[in-house]
Design a protein around this motif. Structure first.
Motif: not given
Length: 682
Positions: A528-529, A533-536, A561-567
């Motif tokens: 979530a924003e 934040p989008q800026a990061l 590899t696939g990286v997903v930032v979940l939180g």
């Protein structure tokens, strides 16, 4: 000549093929018959004009693509002669990126060989129309129909013979022209410069009639007017057949095919006529597309002298310490002394000289226009794949695909004082060749050079000695491995430390999962924003990708590899960008350790041609090297073995194969894919 008329009479084409199919021999005849040279240079004598490097003359192979310009039937021909060895495939790739058409040369004995398939697929990727020349019809084992069948089966092509051979092997006399239904023979007195047309001999009448019927059927498929006349059994004029063949060639519906023997000076002129008649002019290809870097919108540039400048730097060559840049001009024009804009680097440069190239010779000109291929001096900051445009109308063209090196060796100068000289030499070689890389190993301090194969690196080391007067010691070849992961891992990491008197805080939750082999590394944010934040996002992506530059197994780059930032937990006024970046980096290291890291190695596609009596030795040796046999195919006089084997096991294979087969077998090898290392065989 006015702009449009000049473009109509321009042909930009390359000569491509597997090694030893006769590309350079064919090109030397083209230069002789067009009057560009006054003597035929032979590859086996080390006197070929297009193989001008000492390395090429000694080895009898083409190493670097050479450009030249000549005239035929009132048309300008810009020709690039390309290498056939897989180690120098980048030369073919970047040439095809800027060419409008291709003459593919096939050996009438070897047929469609591995590198033939590679260059054909490269041409397909750029939708380049093709003409085929089946060479060496005078050689023992020459089989025209067999090569046509291989073109259909291996390349998925639709070959359309316009000339067929009159005889084969020692009985090869000339060709039969299916367009005019005449037999063509060449004079031996003037090295094939003159030829005569006559009636088709009785022994060729049936083959010629069948070939003519196939030609008319193919033309009828792409031209309605020819179809009507064909069904009505009316006579079809040669000009209408030509128009239909051209339409089919430009639409990639079929490939005009010609027969001959370049070394015996037979069959080359009909191919030159076909280049003029069937291959596209710059006006026949779609306008080049690119992205406006200011607006991000896709724009097109027409092949027009008056349009804004758009050119692609497809090759760099160091010339006595100065950078010579080869440009394909798609639109607009260049003038000596003009300022141009490098869109990739974002800076202006000045053209000091414009050169019309003839291998390593050159002719100075004051201007170059749309559709031309020229050499340019003065572009000091330009690299392979950069776009040159007008500053007030910038456009960014698609870059050139670059292959990753698969083999490395350590080099060191003979004397400590030559280290700076070595560094400068490597920088210049890397400027010329995008597939050549070098680095300093942080643990050992060694200088490591990487390339596409043993021959590639051997040639580069010899060039260091010849061109830079620099002798180096070379270590044993090393394989360039990669790393990846075998399962997914979810990690939550908090960074909370005082650095430089400031508290740096950040928290990141991410997953690291395997992508399909060859899928590359991907990154996305699903948090979530308020958490991230989008800026990061861009900063976190950089941190993640930097973590993949060195894997946990042996320090090799991590791929697929696939990286997903979940939180995360970004609290304004408390959390910091540095804290978030460090948290991401630490999370990546933990995830890599937890995700079953593994080593990947380059696997090579190997094709061996050997007599049948040595099949046991060839297959046994391949199995001992950890290779897997993919196919065994009998071919005239030999058996072809196709296999896949790890590169680490293939060093010294040429010596082993010669010993096992009494010197009667040959092989080719090219990169296939990366795969998990078999620890049992390592």
């Amino acid at each position: 000549m006015a702009g449009e008329a000049r473009l109509r009479k321009t042909r930009n084409f390359g000569v491509v093929a597997h090694i030893d199919a006769g590309k350079t021999t064919f090109t030397e005849r083209v230069l002789f018959y067009t009057g560009r040279t006054h003597k035929i240079g032979e590859v086996h004598d080390g006197a070929a004009v297009m193989d001008w490097m000492e390395e090429e003359q000694e080895r009898g192979i083409t190493i670097t693509s050479a450009a030249t310009t000549c005239q035929w039937n009132g048309h300008w021909l810009n020709i690039i002669d390309t290498p056939g060895h897989v180690d120098f495939t980048i030369e073919v790739e970047r040439s095809l990126r800027v060419l409008d058409g291709v003459v593919a040369v096939f050996c009438a004995v070897g047929g469609v060989e591995p590198q033939s398939e590679t260059v054909w697929r490269q041409a397909d990727r750029y939708n380049v129309p093709k003409i085929a020349f089946i060479n060496k019809m005078d050689r023992i084992g020459a089989d025209f129909e067999c090569v046509l069948g291989q073109m259909r089966d291996k390349l998925g092509a639709n070959p359309l013979p316009l000339t067929i051979p009159w005889g084969a092997e020692e009985r090869f006399r000339g060709v039969v022209d299916l367009l005019t239904m005449e037999a063509i023979t060449w004079s031996e007195a003037d090295q094939g410069a003159t030829f005569s047309r006559g009636p088709i001999p009785a022994e060729m009448a049936e083959a010629a009639a069948q070939g003519r019927e196939r030609l008319l059927e193919a033309c009828a498929e792409v031209d309605d007017s020819v179809m009507e006349r064909y069904l009505a059994e009316e006579e079809i004029p040669p000009k209408d057949i030509k128009a239909a063949v051209r339409r089919g060639c430009l639409s990639l519906a079929h490939v005009p095919v010609f027969a001959g023997s370049a070394l015996r000076n037979k069959g080359v002129q009909p191919v030159l006529d076909a280049v003029v008649d069937y291959l596209p002019s710059p006006l026949d290809i779609p306008p080049v597309e690119g992205v406006n870097p200011q607006s991000g919108e896709v724009e097109m540039r027409l092949a027009d002298d008056k349009a804004p400048l758009a050119a692609l730097a497809y090759k760099i060559q160091m010339d006595q310490g100065r950078k010579l840049v080869y440009l394909r001009i798609y639109s607009g024009q260049l003038q000596t002394g003009a300022d141009v804009f490098n869109v990739v680097k974002g800076r202006s440069e000045k053209i000091s000289r414009i050169l019309r190239m003839h291998a390593n010779k050159r002719e100075r000109v004051e201007e170059a226009k749309a559709g031309e291929i020229v050499g340019v001096m003065g572009l000091k900051d330009t690299s392979t794949g950069d776009t040159i445009s007008a500053k007030d109308r910038p456009i960014l063209l698609d870059p050139i695909q670059v292959y990753e090196p698969v083999i490395s060796v350590a080099v060191e100068p003979n004397t400590v004082g030559d280290q700076d000289k070595l560094d400068q030499c490597l920088i210049r070689l890397a400027d010329e060749d995008p597939t050549f890389r070098f680095r300093v190993d942080q643990d050992t301090g060694q200088t490591i050079i990487s390339g596409m194969g043993e021959l590639h690196l051997e040639v580069l080391v010899h060039r260091m000695e010849r061109e830079f007067n620099l002798k180096v010691n070379v270590g044993r070849p090393q394989v360039v491995y990669r790393e990846t992961i075998g399962e997914a891992a979810r990690v939550e990491e908090t960074f909370d430390r005082e650095l430089g008197g400031h508290r740096e805080l950040g928290q990141v939750v991410l997953t690291l999962a395997p992508n399909p082999r060859g899928g590359g590394n991907t990154f996305r944010v699903e948090a979530a924003e308020e958490a991230v934040p989008q800026a990061l996002h861009a900063m976190l992506e950089r941190a993640a990708m930097e973590s993949l530059a060195s894997g946990p197994v042996m320090g090799y780059p991590v791929v697929d590899t696939g990286v997903v930032v979940l939180g995360g937990a970004f609290t304004p006024g408390l959390s910091t960008e540095l804290g978030m970046r460090m948290a991401c980096s630490l999370a990546m290291r933990r995830a890599l350790d937890a995700a079953q890291p593994m080593l990947l190695e380059p696997v090579m596609l190997v094709e061996v041609l050997a007599p049948e009596e040595f099949m046991g030795e060839v297959i046994g040796d391949m199995n001992a090297r950890g290779g897997s046999i993919e196919a065994i195919e009998p071919r005239q006089g030999v058996t072809v073995v196709q296999a896949k084997a790890p590169l680490r096991a293939m060093f010294g294979y040429s010596t082993s194969l010669r010993s096992a087969t009494q010197g009667r077998a040959v092989f080719t090898m090219q990169f296939s894919h990366y795969d998990r290392v078999d620890e049992k065989r390592r």
